[in-house]
Design a protein around this motif. Structure first.
Motif, PDB file in Angstrom:
ATOM      1  N   PRO A 107     -10.486   6.659   4.236  1.00 27.06           N
ATOM      2  CA  PRO A 107      -9.290   5.895   3.883  1.00 27.06           C
ATOM      3  C   PRO A 107      -9.601   4.404   3.831  1.00 27.06           C
ATOM      4  O   PRO A 107     -10.433   3.900   4.590  1.00 27.06           O
ATOM      5  CB  PRO A 107      -8.322   6.218   5.026  1.00 27.06           C
ATOM      6  CG  PRO A 107      -8.789   7.531   5.561  1.00 27.06           C
ATOM      7  CD  PRO A 107     -10.284   7.495   5.415  1.00 27.06           C
ATOM      8  N   ILE A 162      -8.728   0.419   1.360  1.00 25.37           N
ATOM      9  CA  ILE A 162      -8.203  -0.293   0.201  1.00 25.37           C
ATOM     10  C   ILE A 162      -9.318  -1.158  -0.357  1.00 25.37           C
ATOM     11  O   ILE A 162     -10.026  -1.831   0.396  1.00 25.37           O
ATOM     12  CB  ILE A 162      -7.010  -1.198   0.575  1.00 25.37           C
ATOM     13  CG1 ILE A 162      -5.873  -0.376   1.178  1.00 25.37           C
ATOM     14  CG2 ILE A 162      -6.510  -1.989  -0.628  1.00 25.37           C
ATOM     15  CD1 ILE A 162      -4.740  -1.216   1.735  1.00 25.37           C
ATOM     16  N   GLY A 165      -1.598   6.628   4.673  1.00 28.77           N
ATOM     17  CA  GLY A 165      -2.408   5.537   4.130  1.00 28.77           C
ATOM     18  C   GLY A 165      -3.353   4.987   5.168  1.00 28.77           C
ATOM     19  O   GLY A 165      -3.299   5.334   6.354  1.00 28.77           O
ATOM     20  N   VAL A 179      -6.417   2.606  -3.429  1.00 25.72           N
ATOM     21  CA  VAL A 179      -6.012   2.996  -2.079  1.00 25.72           C
ATOM     22  C   VAL A 179      -6.498   4.425  -1.860  1.00 25.72           C
ATOM     23  O   VAL A 179      -6.276   5.294  -2.710  1.00 25.72           O
ATOM     24  CB  VAL A 179      -4.478   2.934  -1.913  1.00 25.72           C
ATOM     25  CG1 VAL A 179      -4.071   3.436  -0.529  1.00 25.72           C
ATOM     26  CG2 VAL A 179      -3.959   1.534  -2.157  1.00 25.72           C
ATOM     27  N   THR A 208       0.821  -1.196   0.000  1.00 26.34           N
ATOM     28  CA  THR A 208       0.000   0.000   0.000  1.00 26.34           C
ATOM     29  C   THR A 208       0.861   1.255   0.000  1.00 26.34           C
ATOM     30  O   THR A 208       0.672   2.140  -0.816  1.00 26.34           O
ATOM     31  CB  THR A 208      -0.917   0.012   1.229  1.00 26.34           C
ATOM     32  OG1 THR A 208      -1.712  -1.163   1.196  1.00 26.34           O
ATOM     33  CG2 THR A 208      -1.789   1.227   1.229  1.00 26.34           C
ATOM     34  N   LEU A 209       1.824   1.337   0.883  1.00 32.75           N
ATOM     35  CA  LEU A 209       2.677   2.508   0.969  1.00 32.75           C
ATOM     36  C   LEU A 209       3.480   2.668  -0.304  1.00 32.75           C
ATOM     37  O   LEU A 209       3.644   3.776  -0.805  1.00 32.75           O
ATOM     38  CB  LEU A 209       3.600   2.400   2.187  1.00 32.75           C
ATOM     39  CG  LEU A 209       4.494   3.606   2.429  1.00 32.75           C
ATOM     40  CD1 LEU A 209       3.643   4.850   2.613  1.00 32.75           C
ATOM     41  CD2 LEU A 209       5.352   3.385   3.655  1.00 32.75           C
ATOM     42  N   ILE A 266       1.209   4.106  -3.056  1.00 32.23           N
ATOM     43  CA  ILE A 266       0.939   5.516  -2.791  1.00 32.23           C
ATOM     44  C   ILE A 266       2.163   6.365  -3.107  1.00 32.23           C
ATOM     45  O   ILE A 266       2.068   7.366  -3.817  1.00 32.23           O
ATOM     46  CB  ILE A 266       0.521   5.720  -1.315  1.00 32.23           C
ATOM     47  CG1 ILE A 266      -0.833   5.068  -1.064  1.00 32.23           C
ATOM     48  CG2 ILE A 266       0.450   7.206  -0.989  1.00 32.23           C
ATOM     49  CD1 ILE A 266      -1.213   5.005   0.399  1.00 32.23           C
ATOM     50  N   ALA A 310      -5.987   7.489   0.599  1.00 36.33           N
ATOM     51  CA  ALA A 310      -5.108   8.008   1.652  1.00 36.33           C
ATOM     52  C   ALA A 310      -5.551   9.430   2.001  1.00 36.33           C
ATOM     53  O   ALA A 310      -6.302  10.057   1.254  1.00 36.33           O
ATOM     54  CB  ALA A 310      -3.662   8.007   1.168  1.00 36.33           C
TER      55      ALA A 310
END
Length: 186
Positions: free
Chosen positions: A98, A100, A143, A125, A2-3, A6, A127
């Motif tokens: 926020p 996913i 996130g 995603v 995820t990070l 992003i 964020a």
């Protein structure tokens, strides 16, 4: 993951450009295509001999997942297309939360048609913008798992179009499509 999604997406393009009155949004896509001509068909073993544009031949097995195999003939063209895309949209706080989400899709040719199909997936995603530093042209996003990342804006003017609390939807999509097209009639 995820990070990483992003960070890469926002680093590349999130604040690249948009109309002055709108929140930043955009899309980047890359399409790769390969073509080959069917030179032979072994119906009993479900084998195809394919020749690429460089004259290189290869034999591939078309398993049971390939519907309408009997429609393939020597001279037909096999087209394989791979697409990857990234889309992003900044929206005001309160227009979501926020998180996913994932989505998958599979398509196949209808009975009697030339074989074709596609498979695609996407991950979105959402964020939150948690800090904006106009002096250093950076934005910090957090996130859904709480990971934060500070990114330098490619177009610092876009930082004036967002505010702390805004949400960023980032969608990464991939799709693979294969189609058999009838032989060209000269």
């Amino acid at each position: 993951m995820t990070l990483r999604i992003i960070a890469v997406i926002i680093t590349l393009a999130l604040f690249a450009g948009c109309a002055a009155t709108q929140k930043p949004a955009g899309r980047m896509a890359d399409v790769t295509e390969a073509r080959a001509t069917v030179t032979a068909v072994d119906s009993q073993k479900r084998l195809l001999t394919l020749k690429d544009s460089g004259g290189e031949e290869m034999v591939v097995e078309a398993g049971d997942v390939v519907k309408n195999f009997d429609q393939i003939k020597a001279g037909d063209e096999v087209v394989i297309s791979y697409t990857s895309a990234v889309a992003w949209q900044v929206k005001s706080a309160g227009q979501g939360a926020p998180g996913i989400s994932t989505q998958e899709e599979v398509t196949r040719a209808q009975p009697g048609e030339k074989p074709a199909g596609s498979v695609g997936s996407s991950v979105t995603v959402t964020a939150t913008i948690t800090a904006i530093d106009m002096a250093n042209d950076t934005v910090t996003i957090t996130g859904p798992g709480g990971q934060s990342r500070t990114i330098k804006a490619r177009n610092p003017a876009n930082l004036r179009k967002v505010q702390v609390g805004d949400l960023v939807d980032i969608t990464y999509s991939e799709a693979l499509a294969v189609a058999v097209r009838p032989a060209s009639k000269n």
